[in-house]
Scaffold this active site. Structure first.
Site, PDB file in Angstrom:
ATOM      1  N   GLY A  52       0.805  -1.222   0.000  1.00 20.82           N
ATOM      2  CA  GLY A  52       0.000   0.000   0.000  1.00 20.82           C
ATOM      3  C   GLY A  52       0.834   1.266   0.000  1.00 20.82           C
ATOM      4  CG  LEU A 112      -1.041   1.619  -3.893  1.00 21.15           C
ATOM      5  CD1 LEU A 112      -2.200   1.226  -4.815  1.00 21.15           C
ATOM      6  CD2 LEU A 112      -0.012   0.497  -3.836  1.00 21.15           C
ATOM      7  CG  HIS A 113       5.271   4.898  -4.655  1.00 15.26           C
ATOM      8  ND1 HIS A 113       5.856   4.145  -5.654  1.00 15.26           N
ATOM      9  CD2 HIS A 113       5.719   4.360  -3.483  1.00 15.26           C
ATOM     10  CE1 HIS A 113       6.634   3.229  -5.130  1.00 15.26           C
ATOM     11  NE2 HIS A 113       6.558   3.320  -3.813  1.00 15.26           N
ATOM     12  N   GLY A 165       5.799   4.078  -8.584  1.00 18.52           N
ATOM     13  CA  GLY A 165       6.497   2.793  -8.753  1.00 18.52           C
ATOM     14  C   GLY A 165       5.495   1.641  -8.794  1.00 18.52           C
ATOM     15  CG  HIS A 166       3.280   0.669  -5.266  1.00 18.92           C
ATOM     16  ND1 HIS A 166       3.431   1.750  -4.428  1.00 18.92           N
ATOM     17  CD2 HIS A 166       3.823  -0.383  -4.617  1.00 18.92           C
ATOM     18  CE1 HIS A 166       4.026   1.356  -3.306  1.00 18.92           C
ATOM     19  NE2 HIS A 166       4.284   0.072  -3.402  1.00 18.92           N
ATOM     20  CD  GLN A 205       7.281  -7.752   3.886  1.00 17.93           C
ATOM     21  OE1 GLN A 205       6.506  -8.506   3.314  1.00 17.93           O
ATOM     22  NE2 GLN A 205       7.928  -6.787   3.245  1.00 17.93           N
ATOM     23  N   GLY A 218       8.995  -5.169  -8.460  1.00 17.22           N
ATOM     24  CA  GLY A 218       9.902  -4.102  -8.864  1.00 17.22           C
ATOM     25  C   GLY A 218      11.363  -4.482  -8.686  1.00 17.22           C
ATOM     26  CD  GLN A 268      10.126  -7.950  -2.212  1.00 16.99           C
ATOM     27  OE1 GLN A 268      10.057  -7.770  -1.003  1.00 16.99           O
ATOM     28  NE2 GLN A 268       9.417  -7.237  -3.066  1.00 16.99           N
ATOM     29  CB  SER A 279       5.742   3.406   0.985  1.00 14.54           C
ATOM     30  OG  SER A 279       5.214   2.697  -0.110  1.00 14.54           O
TER      31      SER A 279
HETATM   32  P1  AMP Z   1       6.042  -2.438  -1.413  1.00 14.25           P
HETATM   33  O1  AMP Z   1       4.674  -1.836  -1.337  1.00 14.25           O
HETATM   34  O2  AMP Z   1       7.137  -1.536  -0.974  1.00 14.25           O
HETATM   35  O3  AMP Z   1       6.104  -3.806  -0.776  1.00 14.25           O
HETATM   36  O4  AMP Z   1       6.315  -2.682  -2.958  1.00 14.25           O
HETATM   37  C1  AMP Z   1       5.429  -3.431  -3.734  1.00 14.25           C
HETATM   38  C2  AMP Z   1       6.056  -3.696  -5.070  1.00 14.25           C
HETATM   39  O5  AMP Z   1       6.321  -2.441  -5.713  1.00 14.25           O
HETATM   40  C3  AMP Z   1       7.402  -4.427  -4.973  1.00 14.25           C
HETATM   41  O6  AMP Z   1       7.491  -5.382  -6.025  1.00 14.25           O
HETATM   42  C4  AMP Z   1       8.398  -3.315  -5.141  1.00 14.25           C
HETATM   43  O7  AMP Z   1       9.632  -3.738  -5.674  1.00 14.25           O
HETATM   44  C5  AMP Z   1       7.676  -2.420  -6.123  1.00 14.25           C
HETATM   45  N1  AMP Z   1       8.204  -1.060  -6.069  1.00 14.25           N
HETATM   46  C6  AMP Z   1       8.379  -0.283  -4.965  1.00 14.25           C
HETATM   47  N2  AMP Z   1       8.972   0.884  -5.291  1.00 14.25           N
HETATM   48  C7  AMP Z   1       9.180   0.851  -6.625  1.00 14.25           C
HETATM   49  C8  AMP Z   1       9.771   1.752  -7.563  1.00 14.25           C
HETATM   50  N3  AMP Z   1      10.263   2.938  -7.205  1.00 14.25           N
HETATM   51  N4  AMP Z   1       9.811   1.386  -8.871  1.00 14.25           N
HETATM   52  C9  AMP Z   1       9.314   0.185  -9.261  1.00 14.25           C
HETATM   53  N5  AMP Z   1       8.743  -0.708  -8.420  1.00 14.25           N
HETATM   54  C10 AMP Z   1       8.694  -0.395  -7.127  1.00 14.25           C
END
Ligand code: AMP
Length: 286
Positions: free
Chosen positions: A31, A33-34, A36-37, A61, A147, A153, A186
């Site tokens: 969540g 969300l930005h 990247g997500h 985690q 990502g 990961q 995030s």
């Molecule tokens: P998170 O919400 O941080 O667990 O991230 C969820 C997914 O979004 C994971 O696969 C991250 O690698 C990906 N993600 C987070 N930040 C970015 C970013 N800046 N660019 C691309 N993918 C991202």
């Protein structure tokens, strides 16, 4: 868009999609969300007929003393984002819907979890693998999108899928960055203005090392020392690691004379930031 809070609700929806001949894509997130997500969601939209996003801050985690309680949460805004981006289903469960009381991690991927963030976050990848395996079982995706921002990961998940013969294709998506190079995260929201400016140093030092490589410097220890010095010069920080590793095995390289990945983890104030950069022979960022 369906907003579903139970495993059974998700299973019903995705079964219906599959019966209708639709391929299913999953974007697992925590969540807040930005962009990247959203790039992952867009990839899923392009490659799959039915797109599911999970929003779950996974307690398993986070280690003791980490930021589970303070992790940013914005479920209403997240649902708006998903709606606008054409998501078909959002799975947003409570912790009890995912874990029985006292459940411990059940999946461990060896080797790839031993370096980089592994020693600094004991149990972290076991928690990630356990929740992702559960999400795969609940959603049954044809493809799942992760990502490269979280490069270790991504490699660990690919290994888990191979080890368990899971019928899902893992799609890695490039990191989305701010104009000054800081990878979207995030956790960036928790930085002060000064720390935010300082954080751009992570990308800058990696690019600096890449350009040194293109000038012919291959000794990893020299490159690492320069990156560490650059990070310290950018402002007060605590470096967990700066490493140059093989992109598949994540084994540390002494000489950078082929494909490689620069990976680093740095605390700025109370925020732990990670980033990475692909470099080929000659140091050209990919
Ligand atoms: P998170 O919400 O941080 O667990 O991230 C969820 C997914 O979004 C994971 O696969 C991250 O690698 C990906 N993600 C987070 N930040 C970015 C970013 N800046 N660019 C691309 N993918 C991202």
């Amino acid at each position: 868009m369906e907003v579903v809070r139970t495993q059974n609700g998700v299973r019903e929806q995705t079964a219906r999609a599959r019966v209708a001949g639709r391929s299913v894509g999953l974007v697992p997130t925590m969540g807040a969300l930005h962009a990247g997500h959203r790039s992952l969601i867009q990839q899923a939209r392009e490659q799959c007929d039915f797109v599911a996003v999970s929003i779950f801050v996974n307690p398993m985690q986070f280690g003791p003393g980490e930021d589970y309680r303070d992790y940013p949460r914005s479920p209403e805004t997240d649902l708006d984002v998903c709606r606008r981006d054409g998501v078909d289903l959002v799975f947003i469960p409570e912790v009890a819907e995912i874990y029985a009381e006292n459940q411990t991690p059940t999946i461990h991927v060896a080797k790839l979890t031993e370096g980089l963030c592994g020693p600094y976050r004991p149990g972290h990848f076991d928690g990630v693998c356990t929740v992702v395996a559960k999400l795969f079982d609940i959603v049954g995706p044809d493809r799942a999108f992760f990502g490269e921002k979280d490069y270790q990961q991504l490699q660990v998940i690919k290994q888990m899928v191979a080890d368990l013969d899971l019928p899902v294709k893992i799609v890695g998506c490039p990191a989305v960055r701010e104009p000054d190079g800081l990878a979207l995260s995030s956790r960036n929201a928790s930085l002060t203005d000064a720390q935010r400016r300082q954080a751009a140093g992570l990308y800058r030092v990696m690019c600096g090392a890449a350009s040194k490589m293109s000038e012919g410097v291959t000794d990893a220890s020299i490159l690492i020392r320069q990156m560490e010095a650059g990070l310290v010069a950018a402002g007060p920080c605590r470096i967990d690691y700066v490493k140059i590793v093989h992109p598949d095995t994540l084994v540390e390289l002494a000489q950078v004379d082929g494909p490689a990945r620069i990976c680093l983890a740095v605390h700025i104030g109370s925020v732990r930031l990670i980033d990475n950069l692909a470099v080929d022979e000659g140091g050209v960022p990919r």
